[in-house]
Write a protein that holds these residues in place. Structure first.
Motif, short mmCIF file in Angstrom:
data_model
loop_
_atom_site.label_atom_id
_atom_site.label_comp_id
_atom_site.label_asym_id
_atom_site.label_seq_id
_atom_site.Cartn_x
_atom_site.Cartn_y
_atom_site.Cartn_z
N THR A 1 0.83 -1.20 0.00
CA THR A 1 0.00 0.00 0.00
C THR A 1 0.86 1.25 0.00
O THR A 1 0.58 2.22 -0.70
CB THR A 1 -0.91 -0.01 1.23
N ASP B 1 -6.10 -1.15 -4.54
CA ASP B 1 -5.50 -1.62 -3.29
C ASP B 1 -6.40 -2.69 -2.69
O ASP B 1 -7.39 -2.39 -2.03
CB ASP B 1 -5.34 -0.45 -2.31
N GLU B 2 -6.06 -3.93 -2.92
CA GLU B 2 -6.82 -5.07 -2.42
C GLU B 2 -8.32 -4.86 -2.58
O GLU B 2 -9.07 -4.96 -1.62
CB GLU B 2 -6.49 -5.34 -0.94
#
Ligand SMILES: Nc1ncnc2c1ncn2[C@@H]1O[C@H](COP(=O)(O)OP(=O)(O)O)[C@@H](O)[C@H]1O
Ligand SMILES: [Mg+2]
Lengths: 360, 535, 355
Positions: A42, A157-158
């Motif tokens: 991240t 992001d995920e």
């Protein structure tokens, strides 16, 4: 848009978030950042987005150094794990917000939002608020908001980790399809290797803030360059056995107290050239239970996975191998078994440096 | 009685207990109850003694430091007296409570035993009170003569022989007209006596025949036994015991809560009654003749009264208050949310310093700076233009000071609310192309709406009720708030209509009260200084 | 900055391009900080105007003899007239300052024959209100309201906030009526019904009512803190004690009270400070009377000396000396309180670094 990270480093006080990451992402490429949680994925992404300032290193979009460019001037779209929708705005408001900030005329805003929403299959939800949507729908809104401004770069992001397993499969395919269709350079952060393997053109494996490998999924799987990657990529993970290489009659044998198997000459030779003890790696799916097998063991635990049984086979007190077996064989704990290793895919690593002896 | 308790009959204790009670003789039960009741009294009396022992420590501690400064009042004795008054009632309740297990088996017998025990305790307590000359046997100031009000003054009907009046030379048939030169009625005389201390001398002007003479009568202490009071005492004792027998245990906390709230309840009750009464005596509305009644709306006349020279119209004052409170609310919200945002979400040199400063100021008592702020406002007042709006004796100045006093709390609260918003939302806004300022008011502010609402109402309420600051920094009523206005009514030189003040007070409270009901859940937290448990 | 330069060199950005990156970086950092200070500015200005300047000012005032007779608001003039230095001889121009009297005010304060009385009054007031109400009663209320039905408990706690939102003047008026003489006073009406003699509460027991009036307001602070602390005790812990067979009182004594240590300490420190310095209700109820300085407390003295218009001669200098004592106590205690209770929460760093 080509993206280049050069010696990118981020420190939070004494905590190292990312250290010396360099990689080149080609125009239109779909790259996954893969690594365990807390490894700095991240952080890297947020530096690309401009939210974090790099402690050192350069970020380029094309030829332009972006380090000092504000997020709003980078023309990126980002989708967060938590979706990060604006709870007080309607779906329309959420998707239109980037356009509103760009002072796009109202008429055009409506048209573009409608187009994106239709593409995402949420065209009839525009009046709702995020709180009234399901997780999957929120995800689509977030995606729509990222896409509506026609970004040069897409960051994820995920994005799928809050969805249930079935929806995750659907969205995985959709995102991949969209990315290919639009051709937008994308970075996709995930800790789920299946996601990374299935979606990405290339995968950057990160561990403890350092880039471990940057390769295509096939290369990572079949030609892992380090012990870490070999163990990290693939599920269930690769088996490792400390062996010595013996050479007899032009054939090469990997030998340990628990086993002695013949390995292909090319791989054997490369390992033998290193000399002494090496680490041999072999994937569970490359081992079969076979009466003609040369390795003798005893089943320790059986874990039914559905399509396969995962066996934990004990060779001796120090050595165990994971084996994927056909449930029809009905192997039980305590049964003696003979194993056959498909050594065509065996890997060798230097025990000290953990580097592959086969691929550099 | 060999049969077991029938299934359908409710019982509270364990069956064994109940049966055990069944077997004990009533006499023994009563004895046990009386015993527990007396132990209760004893324990409370020990409490009284403890407070008596504490008395010199608390009140005369200065003597330990070689200073003559003492607290003149015996606060600890007051508590002791309260305990002592309470003791008998508690004892009756304990006596009844002892019978509770039996009540589930045999109501009548339990009640009977409880009443018997309470009566015995009452007799014992009354004897004790007689011995120590307390309670109904307390001595009170008296002139030891019987009086009657007549048209020609207060007629002395009887004089206790050897009593203080007798010794002073007052005879039956005398007419008392005045204390010194002040003419009195019987009621006024009685009040005067009640308020004097034993040993004080009251100089009575007495007419005897045609002569008029002054008799100095020393106030004596007499014990005056009133059978009615004793009977009332007994009834109360029995009542307490009876109630205690059937008292559900779950009610106790409620009863206690109500009991400790009583002063407030009575106070607010009075406030409401008073506004609709001509006059009040205690909690009773009273008319001009002193009879119960006299309900009226005249106390609310201020609502439509025109402004007169010294008295501004209530609506002007209300408007003033509204302006100050609203301005204060708006500024507090704006300023604290901006600062709270910066402290919560931005990185800049000095951030830690700012944060600890906010916290220190949050703990620092700003009222200690009142004197110095007086000079600050005076100096602001000297600045051209700006001074006319924010200087001493201006609404703006007062609002600013109040804002400043609320700021440490406000900033701290707002920071907390901003801390609670996920980072991703703000990051998302920045990536979407918003500036920090825009993110602040378009994305983040709407999300802390509950916080803004709570702080806003809190600020409004404190602005609306503000007294000290407007009072200190304004002259006259020009910039007064309702609270200041009320206080000025109380200190008018003209006769004060307290009931009208109560009405104005209620009028002032009303909006705040509604706001409070509306937002109590949020506000409870803020009144604790925005601390959440703080552990 | 050194860091950034090395970045630029690492990345092989030499010469003009590197310098440009650096310059832009510096400008951006500056702009980011300016934005932050912009957000802080309004609060900062108010804090400076009404906290910092007054804090310095009150220290200065306390060493002057400023009063009605030589009143001026022009602090600069005061300073100039008294502290002007002759640039040739490096001496003060005047050796007879018109305003600055050094520590005379403090000397006078320590000599004041009523100062000990006021000091002990203050200690007495703070101790009694704190012990009986702000902590004692608060604890009782929060224990009671957490042991009954949740909504009823909430209702009772809400009622205790009422005094706080009632205008001070009306609240005090209410209490005055409660304690007034017969036939108006409510307590005395009860006394009459009970056949007891009238009590002149205001004359005879002013302290009781000063403490009651403040205590009924002050109790709500502790009540809220204690309640939320009690409610945050894990239910398992309470249930476990019930399973062990303990009574309600044992549970309070052995489970709840030990867990209230920190909230207790917090309430005590915080409320000590606010009781020490607040005087609004005493001012309204007794004004320090009814006897000479009978219920006067330190903060009220400061106020009366300097600001209360009832005293024709306002002595700002002397009043400030009284206030300075409280300011110093306030600053010290606020710092202690911050260190003890909250600072850890501050450490978290922001997670956005741009702009
Ligand atoms: N704002 C921050 N302040 C301090 N440390 C941080 C911050 N953001 C991330 N870190 C630390 O940097 C490391 C990498 O975090 P992150 O990039 O969030 O990992 P992930 O790969 O799970 O996304 C972690 O050790 C994390 O604790
Ligand atoms: Mg992450």
């Amino acid at each position: 848009m080509r993206i280049a990270l050069e010696h990118l480093t981020k420190k939070f006080g004494h905590v190292v978030g990312v250290e010396d990451v360099s990689l080149d992402i080609r125009d239109g490429e779909f790259v996954a950042f893969l690594g365990p949680s807390g490894c700095g994925k991240t952080t890297t992404l947020l530096m690309v987005a401009g939210i974090y300032r790099p402690t050192a290193g350069i970020i380029r979009f094309g030829d332009r150094v972006m380090n000092q460019v504000a997020p709003k001037d980078r023309n990126i779209g980002m989708v967060f794990q938590s979706y990060a929708l604006y709870p007080h705005m309607t779906v329309f408001g959420n998707i239109a917000y980037p356009l509103k900030l760009k002072k796009v005329p109202k008429q055009e805003q409506i048209a573009r939002v409608q187009a994106v929403a239709d593409k995402m299959g949420i065209g009839d939800l525009l009046d709702r608020r995020p709180g009234q949507l399901s997780g999957g729908q929120q995800q689509r809104v977030a995606l729509g908001r990222a896409l509506v401004k026609q970004p040069d770069v897409l960051l994820f992001d995920e994005p799928l980790s809050n969805l249930d397993a079935r929806l995750r499969l659907v969205m995985r395919a959709e995102i991949k399809h969209l990315q290919k269709e639009l051709g937008i350079t994308s970075i996709y952060v995930t800790h789920d290797q299946v996601e990374a393997m299935t979606m990405a053109d290339r995968i950057a494996v990160i561990q403890n803030g350092r880039l471990q490998a940057f390769d295509t999924p096939d290369d990572l799987y079949d030609r892992p360059k380090t012990l870490f990657i070999a163990g990290f990529v693939g599920n269930p993970p690769m088996n490792f056995v400390d062996v010595e290489i013996e050479q007899a009659n032009g054939a090469y044998y990997a030998v340990s107290p628990a086993l002695r198997v013949e390995v292909p000459p090319d791989r054997g030779a490369a390992a033998a050239a290193h000399g002494g003890r090496v680490v041999m790696g072999i994937r569970p799916e490359d081992i079969t239970i076979d009466p003609t097998g040369a390795v003798r063991g005893r089943v320790f635990v059986v874990e039914p996975l559905g399509r396969d049984d995962l066996l934990d086979v004990e060779l001796d007190a120090h050595t165990r191998l994971h084996v994927l077996a056909d449930p029809k064989l009905k192997v039980g704990a305590g049964d003696p078994v003979l194993l056959k290793l498909d050594t065509q895919k065996v890997q060798f690593f230097d025990a000290a440096t953990e580097r592959s002896l086969l691929w550099q | 009685m060999a049969t077991a308790t029938p299934q359908h009959e409710p019982y509270m204790g364990s069956p064994a207990d109940d049966l055990a009670f069944e077997r004990i003789s009533t006499g023994e039960l009563v004895f046990q109850a009386v015993y527990s009741a007396l132990v209760t009294v004893m324990l409370l009396e020990i409490g009284v003694i403890v407070f008596r022992v504490l008395e010199p420590l608390v009140h005369h501690a200065p003597a330990l430091f070689g200073s003559g400064a003492t607290i003149d009042e015996t606060f600890t004795r007051t508590i002791g007296n309260a305990l002592m008054t309470l003791a008998p009632f508690l004892a009756y309740a304990v006596a009844g409570h002892k019978m509770k297990p039996l009540a589930s088996v045999n109501r009548a017998r339990a009640l009977g035993a409880a009443l018997a025990a309470a009566a015995i305790v009452f007799v014992l307590v009354t004897m004790g009170q007689y011995v120590f000359r307390i309670g109904p046997f307390a001595e009170r100031p008296s002139l030891e003569m019987t009086l009657r009000q007549t048209d020609a003054g207060i007629l002395v009907e009887e004089v206790v022989s050897g009593g203080t009046a007798d010794r002073a030379g007052i005879r039956p048939g005398d007419r008392i007209t005045a204390i010194r030169r002040v003419e009195v009625t019987l009621a006024e005389l009685n009040t005067a006596v009640r308020q004097s201390k034993v040993g004080d001398v009251i100089r009575l002007r007495v007419e005897r025949g045609d002569e008029e003479e002054q008799f100095p009568v020393e106030v004596a202490a007499t014990m005056e036994i009133r059978p009615a009071a004793l009977v009332a005492g007994l009834v109360i004792a029995l009542l307490f015991a009876a109630v205690a027998v059937f008292w559900p245990g779950g009610w106790t906390p409620y009863a206690l809560l109500i009991a400790i709230m009583l002063p407030l309840a009575v106070g607010y009750l009075w406030l409401i009654i008073a506004t609709f009464s001509f006059r009040t005596e205690g909690l009773l509305p009273v008319n001009a003749q002193g009879e119960v009644g006299g309900l009226t709306l005249r106390n609310w006349e201020f609502l439509w009264r025109e402004a007169t020279g010294s008295n501004p119209s209530i609506w002007r004052v209300t408007l003033n208050t509204l302006v100050i409170a609203t301005a204060m609310m708006a500024i507090v919200l704006l300023v604290s949310s901006m600062a709270g945002y910066a402290l919560s979400r931005m990185n800049f040199p000095g951030r830690r310093t700012f944060l600890s400063l906010t916290l220190i100021l949050h703990g620092f008592p700003a009222v200690t700076l009142l004197i110095a702020i007086f000079f600050v406002l005076r100096n602001i007042g000297n600045i051209p233009v700006l001074g006319d709006y924010f200087g001493f004796n201006t609404r703006g100045g007062i609002a600013l000071v109040m804002v400043a006093f609320e700021l440490p709390l406000g900033v701290w609260l707002m920071k907390g609310f901003f801390d609670g918003i996920p980072w991703d939302i703000e990051r998302s806004a920045l990536i979407d192309g918003a500036s920090r300022w825009r993110t602040f008011y378009e994305i983040l502010l709407p999300q802390i709406r509950p916080g803004l609402l709570a702080l806003g109402i809190f600020a409004f309420i404190s602005g609306w009720g503000a007294y000290l600051i407007p009072q200190t920094y304004s002259i006259g009523t020009k910039t007064a708030t309702l609270a200041v206005y009320i206080n000025q009514l109380t200190s008018d030189t003209a006769p004060v209509n307290w009931n009208e003040i109560a009405a104005v007070g209620l009028f002032q409270m009303l909006p705040v009260f509604l706001l409070f009901i509306f937002a109590q859940e949020y506000l409870l937290n803020i009144y604790a200084g925005g601390t959440k448990g703080s552990s | 900055m050194a860091n950034q330069r090395s970045v630029v060199q690492d990345a092989g950005l030499a010469g003009e391009q590197g310098t440009a990156v650096l310059a832009r970086s510096r400008r951006r950092t500056l702009r980011a900080q300016l934005t932050a200070y912009g957000f802080l500015a309004p609060a900062g200005i108010l804090v400076i105007l009404f906290f910092f300047i007054p804090m310095l000012l009150i220290l200065f005032l306390s060493i002057t003899n400023l009063s009605t007779t030589n009143f001026t608001t022009d602090i600069v003039r005061m300073l100039r007239s008294d502290l002007d230095i002759d640039l040739v001889s490096f001496r003060f121009v005047t050796d007879q300052p018109a305003y600055i009297v050094g520590f005379d005010n403090f000397e006078r304060m320590f000599r004041d024959e009523f100062a000990p009385k006021i000091l002990f009054n203050t200690l007495f007031y703070v101790f009694c209100t704190l012990a009986f109400f702000n902590v004692g009663l608060a604890l009782v209320i929060s224990l009671l309201t957490t042991h009954i039905d949740r909504r009823a408990g909430f209702f009772f706690r809400a009622l205790w906030i009422l005094p706080r939102i009632t205008s001070p003047a009306v609240y005090v008026l209410m209490w005055r009526r409660i304690i007034a003489a017969a036939p108006f006073g409510i307590l005395n009406q009860f006394n009459e019904l009970a056949g007891r003699s009238e009590v002149n509460y205001y004359q005879d027991h002013p302290w009781v009512f000063v403490i009651l009036v403040n205590g009924f307001i002050g109790a709500s602070f502790g009540m809220i803190i204690f309640t939320s602390a009690i409610e945050s005790i894990p239910k398992d812990l309470l249930n476990a004690s019930l399973v062990d067979g303990s009574s309600v009182f044992q549970r309070i004594r052995y489970v709840i009270l030990p867990l209230l240590r920190w909230p207790l300490l917090f309430v005590v420190t915080y409320q000590t400070l606010s009781l020490l310095t607040s005087f609004e209700y005493i001012l309204l109820l007794t004004g320090g009377g009814p006897g000479l300085y009978q219920t006067e407390v330190w903060s009220l003295t400061a106020y009366n000396r300097a600001l209360n218009t009832y005293f024709a001669n306002a002595q700002w200098g002397y009043g400030s000396a009284f206030a300075v004592v409280l300011v110093i106590i306030g600053v010290v205690m606020a710092i202690v309180y911050m260190r003890a209770f909250r600072f850890n929460e501050l450490v978290a760093e922001p997670k956005i670094e741009v702009l």
